[in-house]
Scaffold this active site. Sequence first.
Site, PDB file in Angstrom:
ATOM      1  N   ASN A  10       0.862  -1.179   0.000  1.00  0.00           N
ATOM      2  CA  ASN A  10       0.000   0.000   0.000  1.00  0.00           C
ATOM      3  C   ASN A  10       0.901   1.231   0.000  1.00  0.00           C
ATOM      4  O   ASN A  10       1.461   1.582   1.035  1.00  0.00           O
ATOM      5  CB  ASN A  10      -0.889  -0.053   1.259  1.00  0.00           C
ATOM      6  CG  ASN A  10      -1.726   1.195   1.433  1.00  0.00           C
ATOM      7  OD1 ASN A  10      -1.812   2.033   0.532  1.00  0.00           O
ATOM      8  ND2 ASN A  10      -2.344   1.324   2.599  1.00  0.00           N
ATOM      9  N   TRP A  11       1.023   1.832  -1.159  1.00  0.00           N
ATOM     10  CA  TRP A  11       1.937   2.989  -1.277  1.00  0.00           C
ATOM     11  C   TRP A  11       1.355   4.251  -0.641  1.00  0.00           C
ATOM     12  O   TRP A  11       2.040   5.241  -0.505  1.00  0.00           O
ATOM     13  CB  TRP A  11       2.240   3.282  -2.751  1.00  0.00           C
ATOM     14  CG  TRP A  11       3.044   2.219  -3.447  1.00  0.00           C
ATOM     15  CD1 TRP A  11       3.421   0.997  -2.947  1.00  0.00           C
ATOM     16  CD2 TRP A  11       3.567   2.273  -4.784  1.00  0.00           C
ATOM     17  NE1 TRP A  11       4.137   0.302  -3.887  1.00  0.00           N
ATOM     18  CE2 TRP A  11       4.246   1.058  -5.022  1.00  0.00           C
ATOM     19  CE3 TRP A  11       3.526   3.231  -5.807  1.00  0.00           C
ATOM     20  CZ2 TRP A  11       4.880   0.780  -6.241  1.00  0.00           C
ATOM     21  CZ3 TRP A  11       4.146   2.958  -7.014  1.00  0.00           C
ATOM     22  CH2 TRP A  11       4.822   1.744  -7.213  1.00  0.00           C
ATOM     23  N   LYS A  12       0.068   4.225  -0.326  1.00  0.00           N
ATOM     24  CA  LYS A  12      -0.631   5.402   0.213  1.00  0.00           C
ATOM     25  C   LYS A  12      -0.426   6.599  -0.723  1.00  0.00           C
ATOM     26  O   LYS A  12      -0.299   6.396  -1.932  1.00  0.00           O
ATOM     27  CB  LYS A  12      -0.168   5.680   1.652  1.00  0.00           C
ATOM     28  CG  LYS A  12      -0.276   4.407   2.526  1.00  0.00           C
ATOM     29  CD  LYS A  12      -0.112   4.645   3.988  1.00  0.00           C
ATOM     30  CE  LYS A  12      -0.264   3.316   4.723  1.00  0.00           C
ATOM     31  NZ  LYS A  12      -0.174   3.446   6.168  1.00  0.00           N
ATOM     32  N   HIS A  98      -9.573   1.094   4.727  1.00  0.00           N
ATOM     33  CA  HIS A  98      -8.313   1.318   5.451  1.00  0.00           C
ATOM     34  C   HIS A  98      -8.571   2.307   6.585  1.00  0.00           C
ATOM     35  O   HIS A  98      -9.360   3.247   6.434  1.00  0.00           O
ATOM     36  CB  HIS A  98      -7.238   1.847   4.491  1.00  0.00           C
ATOM     37  CG  HIS A  98      -5.876   1.875   5.120  1.00  0.00           C
ATOM     38  ND1 HIS A  98      -5.504   2.858   5.998  1.00  0.00           N
ATOM     39  CD2 HIS A  98      -4.833   1.025   5.030  1.00  0.00           C
ATOM     40  CE1 HIS A  98      -4.271   2.599   6.423  1.00  0.00           C
ATOM     41  NE2 HIS A  98      -3.842   1.493   5.846  1.00  0.00           N
ATOM     42  N   GLU A 100      -6.993   4.747   7.650  1.00  0.00           N
ATOM     43  CA  GLU A 100      -6.757   6.161   7.325  1.00  0.00           C
ATOM     44  C   GLU A 100      -7.952   6.762   6.606  1.00  0.00           C
ATOM     45  O   GLU A 100      -8.267   7.943   6.771  1.00  0.00           O
ATOM     46  CB  GLU A 100      -5.461   6.296   6.501  1.00  0.00           C
ATOM     47  CG  GLU A 100      -4.242   6.094   7.398  1.00  0.00           C
ATOM     48  CD  GLU A 100      -3.010   5.551   6.698  1.00  0.00           C
ATOM     49  OE1 GLU A 100      -2.940   5.571   5.459  1.00  0.00           O
ATOM     50  OE2 GLU A 100      -2.096   5.093   7.418  1.00  0.00           O
ATOM     51  N   GLU A 168      -5.318  -4.808  10.614  1.00  0.00           N
ATOM     52  CA  GLU A 168      -4.298  -3.786  10.839  1.00  0.00           C
ATOM     53  C   GLU A 168      -4.605  -3.033  12.126  1.00  0.00           C
ATOM     54  O   GLU A 168      -5.425  -2.097  12.121  1.00  0.00           O
ATOM     55  CB  GLU A 168      -4.273  -2.795   9.674  1.00  0.00           C
ATOM     56  CG  GLU A 168      -3.979  -3.426   8.338  1.00  0.00           C
ATOM     57  CD  GLU A 168      -3.439  -2.410   7.341  1.00  0.00           C
ATOM     58  OE1 GLU A 168      -2.319  -2.601   6.870  1.00  0.00           O
ATOM     59  OE2 GLU A 168      -4.122  -1.427   7.067  1.00  0.00           O
ATOM     60  N   GLY A 174       2.605   2.346  10.844  1.00  0.00           N
ATOM     61  CA  GLY A 174       3.623   3.391  10.729  1.00  0.00           C
ATOM     62  C   GLY A 174       4.325   3.744  12.026  1.00  0.00           C
ATOM     63  O   GLY A 174       4.979   4.781  12.110  1.00  0.00           O
ATOM     64  N   SER A 214       3.428  -1.975  10.365  1.00  0.00           N
ATOM     65  CA  SER A 214       4.868  -2.039  10.655  1.00  0.00           C
ATOM     66  C   SER A 214       5.516  -3.373  10.265  1.00  0.00           C
ATOM     67  O   SER A 214       6.443  -3.824  10.938  1.00  0.00           O
ATOM     68  CB  SER A 214       5.138  -1.721  12.126  1.00  0.00           C
ATOM     69  OG  SER A 214       4.774  -0.378  12.407  1.00  0.00           O
ATOM     70  N   GLY A 235       2.811  -1.065   4.284  1.00  0.00           N
ATOM     71  CA  GLY A 235       2.814   0.353   3.932  1.00  0.00           C
ATOM     72  C   GLY A 235       4.222   0.836   3.646  1.00  0.00           C
ATOM     73  O   GLY A 235       4.782   0.603   2.578  1.00  0.00           O
TER      74      GLY A 235
END
Length: 254
Positions: A10-12, A98, A100, A168, A174, A214, A235
């Site tokens: 997931n490159w975000k 997700h 976020e 997650e 992160g 992570s 990520g």
Amino acid sequence: MQRRKMIAGNWKMNGLLEDGVMLAQNFANLVKSNGKPQCEFVLCPPATLLFSIKKVVRGKHIAVGAQDVHFAEKGAHTGDISAPMLKNLGCTYVIVGHSERRADHGETDEIVCKKAAAAHNAGLKTIICIGETLAEREAGQAVEVCRQQIAASVPADSIALNTVIAYEPIWAIGTGKIPTPEDVKAVHAAVRSALEKKMGCAEAGKVRILYGGSVKPSNAGELLNLENVDGALVGGASLNAQDFFDIACNGGCY
Ligand code: PGA
């Protein structure tokens, strides 16, 4: 039950055209030089790069996924992207729910469920994300929160062929922190049994449940060999081709 592992990146909101293409190319070269993987690789770049990355990885054992989708098929939704549009670009997967997006855009379980159903309807496969907050973890509610999210976020039409779950823990995303192996196993087992209620034991037994938060080359070996852990949603470490590849190697994909 033998489930093919998935390693999804997931490159975000990272990557301009040149560096995104370079990252995908570097990763495709690593995959090519190591032969056919036992796992399934998925790259989820930002929407702006989907078409270009698809061109880079076509025929190279790497699928492409989007990071979000609107639940409507088309219409007056400025700035949004529909499932048929993603399918048309060459996407196989789309991440929905997700944390976020749940936090930044107020996405509820109900919205996530509608998005996933729309994706399935368009022939896309979904990676449906769930996970508890730190407060919920500390209150001992992680398993129950995840069970409820599965009940409410996974659409009724979900089957193993079109649905992947990603657990997650929000506090692990992160941060460099990861849950203990026992905690990961407990949630993944609870997710599996919540899926059994939804789609029956045989079908639920085929659904892949990824861990995310992570994941790094140094912890992939332990995390990806736990019972009911069928891969990783990565990520930060997916922004480095070698690290992302090493996660797959250490996780037993070769
Ligand atoms: P991270 O992100 O690997 O950078 O923790 C995981 C994710 O949010 O999917």
